[in-house]
Design a protein around this motif. Structure first.
Motif, PDB file in Angstrom:
ATOM      1  N   TYR A  97      11.806  11.781  -6.702  1.00  0.00           N
ATOM      2  CA  TYR A  97      13.060  11.392  -6.051  1.00  0.00           C
ATOM      3  C   TYR A  97      12.860  11.154  -4.555  1.00  0.00           C
ATOM      4  O   TYR A  97      13.383  10.181  -3.989  1.00  0.00           O
ATOM      5  CB  TYR A  97      14.119  12.472  -6.266  1.00  0.00           C
ATOM      6  CG  TYR A  97      14.679  12.488  -7.678  1.00  0.00           C
ATOM      7  CD1 TYR A  97      15.748  11.677  -8.030  1.00  0.00           C
ATOM      8  CD2 TYR A  97      14.113  13.298  -8.649  1.00  0.00           C
ATOM      9  CE1 TYR A  97      16.250  11.677  -9.320  1.00  0.00           C
ATOM     10  CE2 TYR A  97      14.597  13.300  -9.951  1.00  0.00           C
ATOM     11  CZ  TYR A  97      15.667  12.492 -10.283  1.00  0.00           C
ATOM     12  OH  TYR A  97      16.145  12.493 -11.565  1.00  0.00           O
ATOM     13  N   ALA A  98      12.107  12.041  -3.919  1.00  0.00           N
ATOM     14  CA  ALA A  98      11.829  11.849  -2.495  1.00  0.00           C
ATOM     15  C   ALA A  98      10.996  10.591  -2.274  1.00  0.00           C
ATOM     16  O   ALA A  98      11.213   9.843  -1.307  1.00  0.00           O
ATOM     17  CB  ALA A  98      11.099  13.079  -1.941  1.00  0.00           C
ATOM     18  N   ALA A  99      10.065  10.330  -3.187  1.00  0.00           N
ATOM     19  CA  ALA A  99       9.259   9.112  -3.086  1.00  0.00           C
ATOM     20  C   ALA A  99      10.137   7.874  -3.232  1.00  0.00           C
ATOM     21  O   ALA A  99       9.967   6.885  -2.505  1.00  0.00           O
ATOM     22  CB  ALA A  99       8.173   9.112  -4.155  1.00  0.00           C
ATOM     23  N   ALA A 100      11.082   7.934  -4.172  1.00  0.00           N
ATOM     24  CA  ALA A 100      11.996   6.800  -4.369  1.00  0.00           C
ATOM     25  C   ALA A 100      12.846   6.577  -3.126  1.00  0.00           C
ATOM     26  O   ALA A 100      13.103   5.436  -2.731  1.00  0.00           O
ATOM     27  CB  ALA A 100      12.874   7.043  -5.594  1.00  0.00           C
ATOM     28  N   ASP A 101      13.298   7.668  -2.495  1.00  0.00           N
ATOM     29  CA  ASP A 101      14.094   7.532  -1.269  1.00  0.00           C
ATOM     30  C   ASP A 101      13.306   6.816  -0.182  1.00  0.00           C
ATOM     31  O   ASP A 101      13.832   5.956   0.546  1.00  0.00           O
ATOM     32  CB  ASP A 101      14.533   8.905  -0.771  1.00  0.00           C
ATOM     33  CG  ASP A 101      15.585   9.557  -1.662  1.00  0.00           C
ATOM     34  OD1 ASP A 101      16.245   8.794  -2.427  1.00  0.00           O
ATOM     35  OD2 ASP A 101      15.746  10.786  -1.598  1.00  0.00           O
ATOM     36  N   ARG A 102      12.046   7.172  -0.048  1.00  0.00           N
ATOM     37  CA  ARG A 102      11.215   6.517   0.955  1.00  0.00           C
ATOM     38  C   ARG A 102      11.015   5.037   0.627  1.00  0.00           C
ATOM     39  O   ARG A 102      11.017   4.186   1.524  1.00  0.00           O
ATOM     40  CB  ARG A 102       9.853   7.217   1.047  1.00  0.00           C
ATOM     41  CG  ARG A 102       9.926   8.633   1.571  1.00  0.00           C
ATOM     42  CD  ARG A 102       8.537   9.233   1.752  1.00  0.00           C
ATOM     43  NE  ARG A 102       8.592  10.642   2.108  1.00  0.00           N
ATOM     44  CZ  ARG A 102       7.519  11.398   2.327  1.00  0.00           C
ATOM     45  NH1 ARG A 102       6.301  10.859   2.208  1.00  0.00           N
ATOM     46  NH2 ARG A 102       7.658  12.675   2.636  1.00  0.00           N
ATOM     47  N   LEU A 103      10.839   4.745  -0.650  1.00  0.00           N
ATOM     48  CA  LEU A 103      10.634   3.357  -1.053  1.00  0.00           C
ATOM     49  C   LEU A 103      11.869   2.522  -0.781  1.00  0.00           C
ATOM     50  O   LEU A 103      11.787   1.386  -0.289  1.00  0.00           O
ATOM     51  CB  LEU A 103      10.273   3.280  -2.555  1.00  0.00           C
ATOM     52  CG  LEU A 103       9.829   1.923  -3.094  1.00  0.00           C
ATOM     53  CD1 LEU A 103       8.601   1.426  -2.346  1.00  0.00           C
ATOM     54  CD2 LEU A 103       9.571   2.003  -4.584  1.00  0.00           C
ATOM     55  N   VAL A 104      13.043   3.080  -1.098  1.00  0.00           N
ATOM     56  CA  VAL A 104      14.302   2.366  -0.829  1.00  0.00           C
ATOM     57  C   VAL A 104      14.462   2.136   0.681  1.00  0.00           C
ATOM     58  O   VAL A 104      14.913   1.074   1.118  1.00  0.00           O
ATOM     59  CB  VAL A 104      15.506   3.152  -1.386  1.00  0.00           C
ATOM     60  CG1 VAL A 104      16.823   2.551  -0.900  1.00  0.00           C
ATOM     61  CG2 VAL A 104      15.469   3.178  -2.903  1.00  0.00           C
ATOM     62  N   ALA A 105      14.082   3.132   1.474  1.00  0.00           N
ATOM     63  CA  ALA A 105      14.182   2.987   2.919  1.00  0.00           C
ATOM     64  C   ALA A 105      13.322   1.834   3.419  1.00  0.00           C
ATOM     65  O   ALA A 105      13.661   1.166   4.409  1.00  0.00           O
ATOM     66  CB  ALA A 105      13.772   4.286   3.614  1.00  0.00           C
ATOM     67  N   HIS A 106      12.227   1.566   2.721  1.00  0.00           N
ATOM     68  CA  HIS A 106      11.332   0.473   3.133  1.00  0.00           C
ATOM     69  C   HIS A 106      11.936  -0.902   2.881  1.00  0.00           C
ATOM     70  O   HIS A 106      11.444  -1.889   3.413  1.00  0.00           O
ATOM     71  CB  HIS A 106       9.991   0.587   2.376  1.00  0.00           C
ATOM     72  CG  HIS A 106       9.182   1.743   2.820  1.00  0.00           C
ATOM     73  ND1 HIS A 106       8.197   2.309   2.038  1.00  0.00           N
ATOM     74  CD2 HIS A 106       9.190   2.479   3.981  1.00  0.00           C
ATOM     75  CE1 HIS A 106       7.644   3.331   2.687  1.00  0.00           C
ATOM     76  NE2 HIS A 106       8.239   3.457   3.856  1.00  0.00           N
ATOM     77  N   LEU A 107      12.999  -0.971   2.070  1.00  0.00           N
ATOM     78  CA  LEU A 107      13.643  -2.279   1.815  1.00  0.00           C
ATOM     79  C   LEU A 107      14.211  -2.852   3.105  1.00  0.00           C
ATOM     80  O   LEU A 107      14.369  -4.059   3.255  1.00  0.00           O
ATOM     81  CB  LEU A 107      14.751  -2.124   0.786  1.00  0.00           C
ATOM     82  CG  LEU A 107      14.313  -1.942  -0.676  1.00  0.00           C
ATOM     83  CD1 LEU A 107      15.525  -1.672  -1.551  1.00  0.00           C
ATOM     84  CD2 LEU A 107      13.563  -3.169  -1.168  1.00  0.00           C
TER      85      LEU A 107
ATOM     86  N   ALA B  80       0.824  -1.211   0.000  1.00  0.00           N
ATOM     87  CA  ALA B  80       0.000   0.000   0.000  1.00  0.00           C
ATOM     88  C   ALA B  80       0.858   1.261   0.000  1.00  0.00           C
ATOM     89  O   ALA B  80       0.446   2.298  -0.529  1.00  0.00           O
ATOM     90  CB  ALA B  80      -0.932  -0.011   1.211  1.00  0.00           C
ATOM     91  N   ASP B  81       2.082   1.192   0.601  1.00  0.00           N
ATOM     92  CA  ASP B  81       2.899   2.397   0.679  1.00  0.00           C
ATOM     93  C   ASP B  81       3.346   2.862  -0.707  1.00  0.00           C
ATOM     94  O   ASP B  81       3.478   4.058  -0.962  1.00  0.00           O
ATOM     95  CB  ASP B  81       4.108   2.192   1.597  1.00  0.00           C
ATOM     96  CG  ASP B  81       4.888   0.946   1.268  1.00  0.00           C
ATOM     97  OD1 ASP B  81       4.641   0.345   0.211  1.00  0.00           O
ATOM     98  OD2 ASP B  81       5.756   0.557   2.071  1.00  0.00           O
ATOM     99  N   LEU B  82       3.588   1.922  -1.627  1.00  0.00           N
ATOM    100  CA  LEU B  82       3.970   2.306  -2.987  1.00  0.00           C
ATOM    101  C   LEU B  82       2.801   3.001  -3.679  1.00  0.00           C
ATOM    102  O   LEU B  82       2.973   4.035  -4.342  1.00  0.00           O
ATOM    103  CB  LEU B  82       4.415   1.090  -3.790  1.00  0.00           C
ATOM    104  CG  LEU B  82       4.807   1.348  -5.252  1.00  0.00           C
ATOM    105  CD1 LEU B  82       5.911   2.395  -5.344  1.00  0.00           C
ATOM    106  CD2 LEU B  82       5.257   0.051  -5.919  1.00  0.00           C
TER     107      LEU B  82
END
Length: 322
Positions: free
Chosen positions: A310-320, A293-295
């Motif tokens: 870019y900020a969204a991608a940073d958050r997504l990478v952090a979720h890994l 759901a976060d994506l």
């Protein structure tokens, strides 16, 4: 879906090293299928690799790559060497299937137990190769092949990936196909260690050779200490010029061994392979995130302008690491 049947990896590797073509075929199939036992397979093969001379053959469709490959197989077999061939065929963008017809063209060696020929589908991988090619080379290397010939798809100007995979890259051209000019494009001129003008009994062969030599002279390979690629004429279907190609290949191998370039090329190849495996693992983890759901929430925020990509991608990478 039925569970994958278990694999006796030690027995399979032992059989492959003993020369069993069925065991070699099974190991390459495990590579192509990304089988769960693949890590164990690669670990078992690792101590037995690093001996094969990997030669890449590339060029536009119709220049005679399969015919030239067949001729080289015969020449290496005359030396008593065990030869492996990986022939990569294009996959359909619609069905995903591939004809795998290159093997059909190499029937002269089909019954030779010291020759292993495997056709592989590119499966959408760009660069003229299949994603499984590097590890398939490892299988043939560990199975005792002295030489591994890798024939690329034949898509034209984009087949530069073979240069990072082979110890020696052989670029084939033919007169009357505009290849003298095409060779100067998209890095094709830079990747060739040996250039072969096949079908040299056609009109324009001498002009193609002359054009190639001129373009090579314009590059940086004329500097002292660098390899200057030779240009050889052949009529592979008749076996004409094959001895000259073998001589050129031998000279290049001696050069890269004496200069230390062989070791550097193999280190770059290993680094690329490790990186590709790591990126595949990351892509797999991202694919698992795809349904979260976060994506979806991040995508909605990007569309609404509440956050930049870019900020969204940073958050997504952090979720890994969650």
């Amino acid at each position: 879906m039925s569970p994958r049947r278990t694999v006796d990896v030690p027995a399979l590797v032992e059989s492959a090293r003993a020369g069993s073509p069925r065991a070699v075929a099974r190991l390459i199939s495990l590579v192509e299928d990304r089988h769960a036992a693949l890590r164990e397979v690669m670990a078992a093969l690792a101590p037995h690799t690093g001996n094969a001379w990997v030669i890449g053959l590339t060029g536009s469709p119709g220049v005679g790559k399969s015919t030239s490959t067949t001729a080289l197989v015969g020449a290496f077999r005359e030396r008593g060497l065990r030869v492996g061939v990986l022939a990569v065929d294009p996959s359909s963008p619609f069905s995903g299937g591939a004809l795998l017809g290159d093997r059909v063209r190499m029937q002269d060696h089909a019954l030779d137990p010291e020759v292993y020929i495997r056709s592989m589908a590119s499966r959408g991988h760009l660069g003229g190769l299949s994603w499984a090619t590097p590890q398939a080379i490892r299988v043939l290397d560990a199975a005792g092949c002295d030489v591994v010939l890798v024939e690329t798809v034949g898509v034209g100007q984009s087949e530069v990936e073979i240069a990072g995979l082979a110890d020696t890259s052989l670029v084939l051209l033919a007169p009357g196909m505009g290849d003298g000019i095409q060779a100067a494009k998209a890095g094709i001129l830079e990747i060739g260690d040996v250039f072969v003008v096949n079908k040299a009994d056609r009109d324009g062969a001498d002009a193609t050779v002359r054009d190639l030599r001129h373009m090579i002279s314009l590059g940086d390979r004329t500097e002292p200490g660098l390899w200057r690629p030779p240009v050889v004429k052949t009529v592979a279907a008749q076996g004409i010029g094959v001895d000259e190609v073998m001589e050129a290949l031998d000279k290049h191998r001696a050069f890269i061994e004496e200069s230390g370039e062989l070791g550097r090329r193999r280190e770059r190849r290993a680094a690329d392979e490790v990186q590709a495996i790591a990126l595949a693992q990351l892509r797999s983890r991202f694919a698992q995130l795809g349904g979260r759901a976060d994506l979806a929430s991040l995508a909605q925020d990007v569309v609404a302008g509440r956050i930049d990509p870019y900020a969204a991608a940073d958050r997504l990478v952090a979720h890994l690491d969650d």
